[in-house]
Design a protein around this motif. Structure first.
Motif, mmCIF file in Angstrom:
data_model
loop_
_atom_site.group_PDB
_atom_site.id
_atom_site.type_symbol
_atom_site.label_atom_id
_atom_site.label_comp_id
_atom_site.label_asym_id
_atom_site.label_seq_id
_atom_site.Cartn_x
_atom_site.Cartn_y
_atom_site.Cartn_z
ATOM 1 N N UNK A 157 -4.728 -2.470 2.418
ATOM 2 C CA UNK A 157 -3.653 -3.133 3.151
ATOM 3 C C UNK A 157 -2.332 -3.033 2.396
ATOM 4 N N UNK A 158 -2.392 -3.252 1.099
ATOM 5 C CA UNK A 158 -1.181 -3.198 0.284
ATOM 6 C C UNK A 158 -0.570 -1.794 0.307
ATOM 7 N N UNK A 159 -1.423 -0.779 0.257
ATOM 8 C CA UNK A 159 -0.937 0.600 0.297
ATOM 9 C C UNK A 159 -0.328 0.936 1.651
ATOM 10 N N UNK A 160 -0.985 0.493 2.717
ATOM 11 C CA UNK A 160 -0.470 0.752 4.063
ATOM 12 C C UNK A 160 0.894 0.092 4.238
ATOM 13 N N UNK A 161 1.012 -1.145 3.799
ATOM 14 C CA UNK A 161 2.294 -1.856 3.921
ATOM 15 C C UNK A 161 3.389 -1.113 3.156
ATOM 16 N N UNK A 162 3.070 -0.661 1.957
ATOM 17 C CA UNK A 162 4.054 0.041 1.127
ATOM 18 C C UNK A 162 4.444 1.374 1.761
ATOM 19 N N UNK A 163 3.454 2.127 2.236
ATOM 20 C CA UNK A 163 3.742 3.416 2.868
ATOM 21 C C UNK A 163 4.614 3.222 4.106
ATOM 22 N N UNK A 176 3.658 12.801 3.937
ATOM 23 C CA UNK A 176 2.598 11.913 4.412
ATOM 24 C C UNK A 176 1.716 11.520 3.238
ATOM 25 N N UNK A 177 0.923 10.476 3.421
ATOM 26 C CA UNK A 177 -0.040 10.050 2.412
ATOM 27 C C UNK A 177 -1.392 9.860 3.083
ATOM 28 N N UNK A 178 -2.446 10.318 2.413
ATOM 29 C CA UNK A 178 -3.804 10.160 2.921
ATOM 30 C C UNK A 178 -4.495 9.050 2.130
ATOM 31 N N UNK A 179 -4.947 8.019 2.851
ATOM 32 C CA UNK A 179 -5.518 6.839 2.204
ATOM 33 C C UNK A 179 -6.927 6.570 2.698
ATOM 34 N N UNK A 238 8.136 2.614 3.255
ATOM 35 C CA UNK A 238 8.811 3.814 2.754
ATOM 36 C C UNK A 238 8.762 4.972 3.752
ATOM 37 N N UNK A 239 8.429 4.635 4.998
ATOM 38 C CA UNK A 239 8.472 5.619 6.089
ATOM 39 C C UNK A 239 7.565 6.817 5.816
ATOM 40 N N UNK A 240 6.400 6.553 5.199
ATOM 41 C CA UNK A 240 5.424 7.600 4.913
ATOM 42 C C UNK A 240 4.301 7.540 5.950
ATOM 43 N N UNK A 274 3.784 7.162 -8.106
ATOM 44 C CA UNK A 274 3.887 8.516 -7.579
ATOM 45 C C UNK A 274 4.987 8.598 -6.515
ATOM 46 N N UNK A 275 5.035 7.614 -5.633
ATOM 47 C CA UNK A 275 6.063 7.620 -4.592
ATOM 48 C C UNK A 275 7.455 7.476 -5.202
#
Length: 254
Positions: A190-196, A174-177, A199-201, A164-165
């Protein structure tokens, strides 16, 4: 109340989620307006200014009762967030009519924050297929000022977030996780937070108490918590996971 600054908005770190409102006779589709009013009044008094609702919450009635509860307050005293219900693929291609109905139900002229809801395994192909045009429509609504800030939420595995990104990241603010000590690994938090972060999200945190399930833990684990952090409650412990990075914004119970 602690606040975060986001593009000129001073947002309370604790948000008001409108997915689990008081209901009549145990019927989830019947939120009680008077009790919702009282909750919103208390939240406003304590400095909470971010209110998160959605098309599907409480059988479609959350938006209505939240709109009424907030109507007594100046529009610039709070931030209203709503979502496009792509979790149901039958809604794909109908963003225009759904969005207009959401404005009517909430009584709002615009949404401060609007999310592409629940990017996941069952809808990623439809979200990425340009023939539906839902994300393109929402981007246009932002250009017209009907949406001030556009983002998305993700409950699924990392790969769907990444896809999606890659497709829409330049248009997402922004992204809501779902972030808590369980989903840090279970939902690849953790993997999603690192990726966001890469990518400055900026990250909005949802489900810090996992619908309340992390507010009560077995005696065995409570003893371990007390030994590790004397005097700390399960809520304290779960809430510690609400801010996974310096870029995180409100924690929402929704």
């Amino acid at each position: 109340m602690i606040y975060s600054d986001f593009k000129g908005d001073r947002i309370s770190k604790l948000a008001f989620g409108a997915m689990r409102l008081p209901v009549a006779d145990g019927d989830d589709s019947k939120p009680i307006q008077e009790k919702v009013d009282a909750l919103v009044d208390e939240a406003m008094k304590e400095g909470i200014n971010y209110y998160d609702t959605a098309w599907g919450y409480h059988g479609g009635n959350s938006e209505t009762v939240m709109g009424k509860a907030l109507s007594k307050y100046p529009r610039d005293s709070y931030f209203l967030a709503d979502k496009f219900p792509g979790y149901d693929v039958a809604n794909m291609g109908h963003a225009k009519e759904i969005f207009q109905k959401q404005l009517e139900k909430t009584g709002a002229e615009y949404f401060d924050y609007y999310l592409v809801h629940n990017v996941c395994e069952t809808n990623i192909e439809q979200y990425l297929d340009p023939k539906y045009g839902d994300v393109a429509f929402l981007i246009e609504m932002r250009k017209q000022g009907k949406i001030r800030h556009l983002g998305f939420s993700c409950h699924s595995n990392f790969d769907n977030l990444k896809r999606f990104v890659e497709a829409y990241g330049k248009d997402m603010e922004f992204v809501q996780l779902q972030i808590n000590y369980l989903d840090w690994m279970f939902q690849e938090g953790k993997k999603k937070v690192d990726y966001a972060t890469e990518h400055n999200l900026p990250i909005w945190v949802m489900e810090p108490l996992r619908g309340g399930s992390l507010a009560k833990i077995d005696d065995k684990y409570m003893k371990e918590l007390e030994a590790a952090k004397p005097g700390e409650t399960p809520v304290d412990g779960a809430s510690d996971s609400c801010s996974p990075s310096p870029r995180s914004s409100p924690c929402s119970p929704a």
